[in-house]
Design a protein around this motif. Structure first.
Motif, short mmCIF file in Angstrom:
data_model
loop_
_atom_site.label_atom_id
_atom_site.label_comp_id
_atom_site.label_asym_id
_atom_site.label_seq_id
_atom_site.Cartn_x
_atom_site.Cartn_y
_atom_site.Cartn_z
N CYS A 11 80.79 -41.88 24.56
CA CYS A 11 80.82 -40.43 24.63
C CYS A 11 82.03 -39.88 23.89
N HIS A 12 81.78 -38.98 22.97
CA HIS A 12 82.89 -38.31 22.30
C HIS A 12 83.48 -37.21 23.18
N LEU A 13 82.65 -36.62 24.04
CA LEU A 13 83.11 -35.58 24.95
C LEU A 13 82.59 -35.88 26.35
N PHE A 14 83.43 -35.66 27.34
CA PHE A 14 82.97 -35.81 28.72
C PHE A 14 83.71 -34.82 29.61
N ILE B 239 87.31 -30.52 30.13
CA ILE B 239 86.56 -31.26 29.13
C ILE B 239 87.53 -32.12 28.32
N PHE B 240 87.14 -33.37 28.05
CA PHE B 240 88.03 -34.36 27.43
C PHE B 240 87.35 -34.99 26.22
N THR B 241 88.16 -35.49 25.30
CA THR B 241 87.64 -36.20 24.15
C THR B 241 87.71 -37.70 24.37
N VAL C 239 83.20 -42.78 32.03
CA VAL C 239 82.35 -41.77 31.43
C VAL C 239 80.98 -41.70 32.11
N TYR C 240 80.48 -42.81 32.59
CA TYR C 240 79.10 -42.84 33.05
C TYR C 240 78.96 -42.87 34.57
N CYS D 1 78.80 -37.49 30.69
CA CYS D 1 78.80 -37.48 29.23
C CYS D 1 78.18 -36.18 28.74
N LEU D 2 78.73 -35.62 27.66
CA LEU D 2 78.25 -34.35 27.12
C LEU D 2 77.64 -34.50 25.73
#
Length: 638
Positions: free
Chosen positions: A111-114, A127-129, A327-328, A334-335
């Protein structure tokens, strides 16, 4: 403030009375001690670098460097612009994520963004990278923008805390961006995300959905993998809230950085002199300004600010571990799995960015709570006392289009409006089965508070507990496939019954203008013309000056000065049995006039200008998701 940044009117992240919760899998972030507040000092004093240099030079003239470093020592606190209410707690002063950990974690996540709990205490979600970001990178998927101009209620506007300045869509009123923009918090020392261009009016004739789309965000400051993303709310947003009064604003941090670098240049070869000057500014100047409060609280931090800017002091406290399990599972979502794109059913929709297996949580979304009455739109009337236009609460004109983006239920007055990347683009298909379903997020995940299920709508309005939903894949979904959820049978029925112009078959004006014969009023009783057509007569009909060169007939006169008319009778011309002429009734500025022997060419069809009635009805929550305590309305026959 940087004029390229957008200033939201209002924006908060956490509801009153709710505390941010963290999953045990999230690496804890150190809670820094509070910074001093300037609220107890006299009025704000702006200390510019020039003023600071003048003070320093004056002090150097009356004292030696040795005396300066003999000034009394004081306790120093770590630098952090938030959480003034958090008390010092040694048990929470764990080390921040190290550079080696960030390097190990970078690109490990899919995930690039979550989204997960914000690093700002009591700020709800952030929101995080998951990967390193560089300046000028575009980030996230383009947002939609929903104007909230005419939501004028005697009760609080439900999205006023998420309302942005009109320039995000070049409009005249505030707006709500229910995607990437609404998920971000604001950290005035770590402003790393801005917006490239305002949203575009893509569908100017749309009435059942927002017209404004493609608000794209970009990176304005390098962000390491695991870093939280922050955008600029506007200095006035913080200055207008009691809990933030006395805190440094964004401009204070910029000027504090310049002052720190200037300090280091005065005596670059003498740490003693530099430390003495630092201590003089931080602790001996008898007044406080936002710049002094933003000035490094420890001398050891001066070199960090000189080399890496003021953000280098705050970035370690704005990090989350980006391990794949984070992330999961549990408190993160995950976004990256869905994005907006061309829809098969309505303008734009949500598309899968990757193959998604059955049972996968494709995204999660927090919810804004409100009730239907708070989305009323009212007519504005002139107030003689204030000499301004004010909403008349006795004259409701419509509901806001925001209602179409919220969940409701026919037995409850509650509306729940989701926000998150692409969730507001998810459509309902009238024929296909949905491939995604919604469910309540488990308790304490995404700050979900299940005590809300036992509250009445009135209690919910007062306490505002945090609520969130997950979107679950009902079957395997292919990459690029459109995402659909079930809006409910009642929504489907209301939609089909609504007299929407977009669902009617609109007749072609050109097609009817090519027809050689016009129908009389009597003939139209059984064969009516389509409702969207209007028959009009050329102005020369009133003078009986008929020309037989018809090619430029309607070009000589503008259509808007023609007259609405109807056919009374059709017959053959006396002088030419091969020509058909008409008798007609004309409406000339309210006066009814009859004319005869009119050639066919003096009639022309135009498209009737009608304002379509907009469709306003919320998506319906499944019955099993609605708690009994929420059912404050009588059941409706379905």
């Amino acid at each position: 403030a940087n004029p390229s940044r957008l200033e939201p009117v209002m924006m908060i992240r956490q509801r009153p009375g709710t505390a941010a919760t963290s999953s045990s899998i999230i690496t804890p972030t150190p809670a820094p001690p509070p910074i001093p507040s300037r609220s107890t000092f006299p009025r704000r004093c702006w200390l510019t670098p020039i003023h600071a240099l003048a003070i320093l030079l004056l002090m150097l003239q009356v004292s030696t460097a040795k005396k300066l470093i003999e000034l009394k020592e004081v306790d120093l606190v770590d630098d952090y612009p938030y959480d003034q209410d958090v008390a010092d707690d040694d048990s929470r002063n764990t080390s921040s994520i190290t550079a080696s950990q960030r390097k190990r974690n970078a690109y490990k996540s899919k995930c690039h963004l979550f989204v997960t709990t914000s690093t700002i205490p009591n700020a709800g979600l952030g929101i995080f990278t998951g990967v390193d970001l560089e300046i000028d990178d575009t980030i996230g998927y383009a947002d939609m923008v929903i104007p909230v101009d005419a939501i004028a209620s005697t009760i609080r506007n439900p999205v006023e805390d998420y309302a942005w300045h009109p320039r995000i869509y070049r409009g005249d009123t505030t707006a709500f961006a229910p995607g990437f923009l609404s998920l971000m918090n604001s950290h005035l020392a770590l402003l790393n995300i801005g917006q490239v261009e305002p949203a575009v009016d893509v569908f100017p004739h749309e009435t059942d959905a927002t017209r404004y789309h493609y608000l794209q965000s970009m990176v304005e400051q390098d962000v390491p993998a695991g870093g939280e993303l922050f955008t600029f709310y506007g200095d006035h947003w913080f200055e207008g809230r009691e809990r933030y009064k006395g805190r440094p604003i964004a401009d204070d941090f910029r000027k504090a950085e310049k002052l720190t670098k200037l300090l280091a240049k005065i005596a670059p070869d003498s740490d003693d002199v530099t430390k003495g000057l630092w201590q003089l500014i931080k602790h001996e100047i008898p007044f406080r300004s936002g710049i002094i409060l933003a000035f490094p609280n420890q001398f050891e931090h001066v070199s960090s600010v000189v080399s890496g800017g003021v953000q280098s002091l705050h970035q370690p406290f704005a990090m989350r571990d980006v391990d794949e399990e984070l992330v999961y599972t549990d408190n993160s979502r995950c976004l990256d799995m869905i994005r907006q794109g061309q829809s098969d059913v309505h303008n734009l929709g949500a598309l899968a960015t990757m193959p998604i297996a059955k049972g996968t949580i494709i995204t999660g979304s927090p919810l804004i709570q409100t009730v239907q009455q708070r989305l009323n739109k009212y007519a504005y009337v002139w107030d003689k006392e204030t000499k301004t236009y004010k909403p008349s609460t006795s004259d409701r004109t419509d509901y806001s289009v925001l209602m179409n983006y919220c969940f409701g239920h026919h037995q409850s007055s509650i509306l729940l409006c989701p926000y998150g990347i692409a969730v507001s683009y998810i459509n309902h298909h009238p024929k296909r089965k949905p491939n995604v379903a919604i469910r309540w997020t488990p308790d304490h995940q995404l700050s979900q508070n299940n005590t809300a299920f036992d509250m009445t709508p009135i209690e919910l309005a007062k306490q505002n507990p945090m609520l969130a939903i997950d979107y679950i894949a009902l079957r395997d979904i292919k990459e690029g496939e459109e995402i659909f959820i079930d809006y409910g049978k009642l929504w489907d029925t209301k939609f089909k019954q609504h007299p929407r112009q977009s669902l009617q078959v609109l007749a072609s004006v050109d097609k009817y203008n090519r027809q050689p014969i016009l129908l009389s009023e009597a003939e139209q009783q059984s064969l009516p013309y389509p409702d969207n057509l209007q028959l009009r007569c050329h102005p020369d009909v009133l003078t009986y000056q008929y020309k037989y060169n018809y090619e430029k007939l309607w070009q000589e006169r503008r259509p808007n000065i023609s007259y609405e008319c109807s056919i009374l009778e059709r017959f053959q011309a006396p002088n030419d049995p091969n020509q058909t002429v008409y008798a007609a009734r004309l409406n000339v500025k309210g006066e009814i006039i009859q004319a005869g022997y009119i050639p066919r060419e003096y009639f022309k069809f135009f498209e009737r200008k009608t304002e379509p009635v907009p469709f306003r009805f919320p998506m319906q929550l499944p019955d099993k998701m609605v708690p009994e305590a929420w059912k404050d309305l009588k059941p409706k026959k379905r």
